[in-house]
Design a protein around this motif. Structure first.
Motif, PDB file in Angstrom:
ATOM      1  N   MET A  19       0.961  -1.295  -0.158  1.00 29.26           N
ATOM      2  CA  MET A  19      -0.029   0.090   0.093  1.00 29.26           C
ATOM      3  C   MET A  19       0.908   1.275   0.074  1.00 29.26           C
ATOM      4  SD  MET A  19      -3.447  -0.845   2.370  1.00 29.26           S
ATOM      5  CE  MET A  19      -2.189  -1.161   3.879  1.00 29.26           C
ATOM      6  N   GLU A  20       1.654   1.043   0.789  1.00 37.92           N
ATOM      7  CA  GLU A  20       2.846   2.506   0.796  1.00 37.92           C
ATOM      8  C   GLU A  20       3.429   2.649  -0.366  1.00 37.92           C
ATOM      9  OE1 GLU A  20       7.426   3.445   2.411  1.00 37.92           O
ATOM     10  OE2 GLU A  20       6.095   2.151   3.662  1.00 37.92           O
ATOM     11  N   ASP A  21       3.589   1.472  -1.331  1.00 41.13           N
ATOM     12  CA  ASP A  21       4.357   1.794  -2.490  1.00 41.13           C
ATOM     13  C   ASP A  21       3.480   2.409  -3.644  1.00 41.13           C
ATOM     14  OD1 ASP A  21       6.800   0.762  -1.769  1.00 41.13           O
ATOM     15  OD2 ASP A  21       6.250  -1.272  -2.477  1.00 41.13           O
ATOM     16  N   ARG A  22       2.224   2.085  -3.649  1.00 41.74           N
ATOM     17  CA  ARG A  22       1.001   2.428  -4.271  1.00 41.74           C
ATOM     18  C   ARG A  22       0.557   3.679  -3.964  1.00 41.74           C
ATOM     19  NH1 ARG A  22      -0.744  -2.727  -3.547  1.00 41.74           N
ATOM     20  NH2 ARG A  22      -2.391  -1.842  -2.332  1.00 41.74           N
ATOM     21  N   HIS A  23       0.542   3.981  -2.619  1.00 44.39           N
ATOM     22  CA  HIS A  23       0.012   5.358  -2.361  1.00 44.39           C
ATOM     23  C   HIS A  23       1.078   6.331  -2.484  1.00 44.39           C
ATOM     24  CE1 HIS A  23      -3.071   3.214   0.603  1.00 44.39           C
ATOM     25  NE2 HIS A  23      -3.235   3.073  -0.557  1.00 44.39           N
ATOM     26  N   TRP A  24       2.371   6.117  -2.472  1.00 41.95           N
ATOM     27  CA  TRP A  24       3.393   6.900  -2.428  1.00 41.95           C
ATOM     28  C   TRP A  24       3.110   7.841  -3.799  1.00 41.95           C
ATOM     29  CZ3 TRP A  24       5.648   9.851   0.751  1.00 41.95           C
ATOM     30  CH2 TRP A  24       7.018  10.552   0.523  1.00 41.95           C
ATOM     31  N   GLY A  46      -5.319   6.496   9.842  1.00 43.06           N
ATOM     32  CA  GLY A  46      -5.020   5.082   8.920  1.00 43.06           C
ATOM     33  C   GLY A  46      -3.567   4.824   8.622  1.00 43.06           C
ATOM     34  N   THR A  47      -2.744   5.083   9.688  1.00 41.02           N
ATOM     35  CA  THR A  47      -1.411   5.218   9.040  1.00 41.02           C
ATOM     36  C   THR A  47      -0.593   4.126   8.475  1.00 41.02           C
ATOM     37  OG1 THR A  47       0.801   5.915  10.226  1.00 41.02           O
ATOM     38  CG2 THR A  47      -0.234   4.321  11.168  1.00 41.02           C
ATOM     39  N   GLY A  48      -1.431   2.998   8.436  1.00 39.44           N
ATOM     40  CA  GLY A  48      -0.505   1.906   7.633  1.00 39.44           C
ATOM     41  C   GLY A  48       0.808   1.676   8.213  1.00 39.44           C
ATOM     42  N   SER A  49       1.727   1.639   7.208  1.00 39.94           N
ATOM     43  CA  SER A  49       3.344   1.401   7.187  1.00 39.94           C
ATOM     44  C   SER A  49       3.863   2.771   7.956  1.00 39.94           C
ATOM     45  CB  SER A  49       3.849   1.067   6.149  1.00 39.94           C
ATOM     46  OG  SER A  49       4.021   2.247   5.324  1.00 39.94           O
ATOM     47  N   GLY A  50       3.230   3.675   8.379  1.00 42.08           N
ATOM     48  CA  GLY A  50       3.614   4.873   8.967  1.00 42.08           C
ATOM     49  C   GLY A  50       4.443   5.875   7.921  1.00 42.08           C
ATOM     50  N   TYR A  51       4.491   5.504   6.510  1.00 38.60           N
ATOM     51  CA  TYR A  51       5.370   6.413   5.545  1.00 38.60           C
ATOM     52  C   TYR A  51       5.094   7.674   5.647  1.00 38.60           C
ATOM     53  CZ  TYR A  51       1.304   6.789   2.610  1.00 38.60           C
ATOM     54  OH  TYR A  51       0.065   6.923   1.987  1.00 38.60           O
ATOM     55  N   ARG A  76       1.723  -2.073  15.058  1.00 36.48           N
ATOM     56  CA  ARG A  76       3.059  -2.801  15.391  1.00 36.48           C
ATOM     57  C   ARG A  76       3.941  -2.684  14.146  1.00 36.48           C
ATOM     58  NH1 ARG A  76       0.899  -6.948  16.913  1.00 36.48           N
ATOM     59  NH2 ARG A  76       0.526  -6.467  19.044  1.00 36.48           N
ATOM     60  N   ASN A  77       3.571  -2.783  13.005  1.00 37.65           N
ATOM     61  CA  ASN A  77       4.559  -2.877  11.842  1.00 37.65           C
ATOM     62  C   ASN A  77       5.183  -1.308  11.614  1.00 37.65           C
ATOM     63  OD1 ASN A  77       4.054  -5.619  11.515  1.00 37.65           O
ATOM     64  ND2 ASN A  77       3.189  -5.191   9.223  1.00 37.65           N
TER      65      ASN A  77
END
Length: 226
Positions: A19-24, A46-51, A76-77
């Motif tokens: 998701m981080e890669d696509r959203h970026w 909705g931080t996901g990976s926190g990127y 946690r991730n």
């Protein structure tokens, strides 16, 4: 299935990084617009990976940053991906933010707002925690005008809210947020093949794929707290 169950499974499978890669592709442009000053407090819903909060710390010198997610595994991730003592990751509900009134300088969310159980309540909570003059940058790819996103609901058990551009503007205002800007950020990182490659990746024609990524892209609505 609950949001927690759905996204715990995604985090366990490593889909947070996907998701981080696509959203970026579009998030990087929206984040660059945020008027963040060194030391500002940032909340990512909705931080996901926190990127996003990592990027704001690295590029704009944000101070204390918080990433909130409904999934303990996502939080946690995200925590494991940073070594900053000024970055905190919490499990929480969009409709009951664990922050004091007027305590946050800027709020960010990317591809998460439409998962809120009550989006109007979420907006009121955002307005509550923002300091006067603070901003809310709300980025979504799933919205009414993006007809290419409508089938996404069929692929996930969690109910999503699909608003129009005007509904976003009206809801922001109703919650007490001045709408400072609203526009589309095109995705120019996704490669679009020649016409003879279609149908391709769910698109019937090349024109459909161009519309989805280059023209509709991400809908960004910017609100400012009074």
């Amino acid at each position: 299935m609950s949001i927690r169950q759905e996204f715990d499974a995604w985090a366990t499978d490593g889909r947070d990084k996907g998701m981080e890669d696509r959203h970026w592709h579009t998030a990087k442009h929206a984040l660059a617009r945020m008027p963040v000053e060194p030391g500002d407090t940032i909340l990512d819903l909705g931080t996901g990976s926190g990127y996003a909060v990592r990027a704001l710390r690295e590029t704009k010198g944000a101070g204390r940053t918080y990433g909130l997610d409904g999934s303990p595994e996502m939080a946690r991730n995200a925590r494991s991906y940073t070594d900053s003592l000024d970055s905190g990751y919490v499990v929480g509900d969009f409709d009951d933010l664990p922050f004091a009134d007027n305590s946050v300088d800027h709020v960010w969310t990317m591809e998460a707002f439409y998962y809120a159980k009550d989006p109007h309540s979420t907006l009121r909570e955002v307005a509550r925690v923002l300091k006067p003059g603070g901003t809310f940058y709300c980025a979504v790819n799933y919205y009414e005008e993006n007809v290419h996103s409508h089938h996404w609901q069929d692929n996930i058990a969690v109910e999503m809210t699909r608003w129009t551009r005007d509904q976003y503007r009206a809801a922001f205002r109703e919650a007490g947020l001045y709408v400072a800007a609203q526009d589309h950020i095109g995705d120019f990182d996704v490669e679009i093949p020649d016409e003879d490659a279609f149908p391709y990746e769910g698109f019937d024609t090349r024109a459909d794929m161009v519309e989805r990524y280059r023209e509709l892209g991400t809908l960004l609505t910017v609100g400012v707290a009074h």
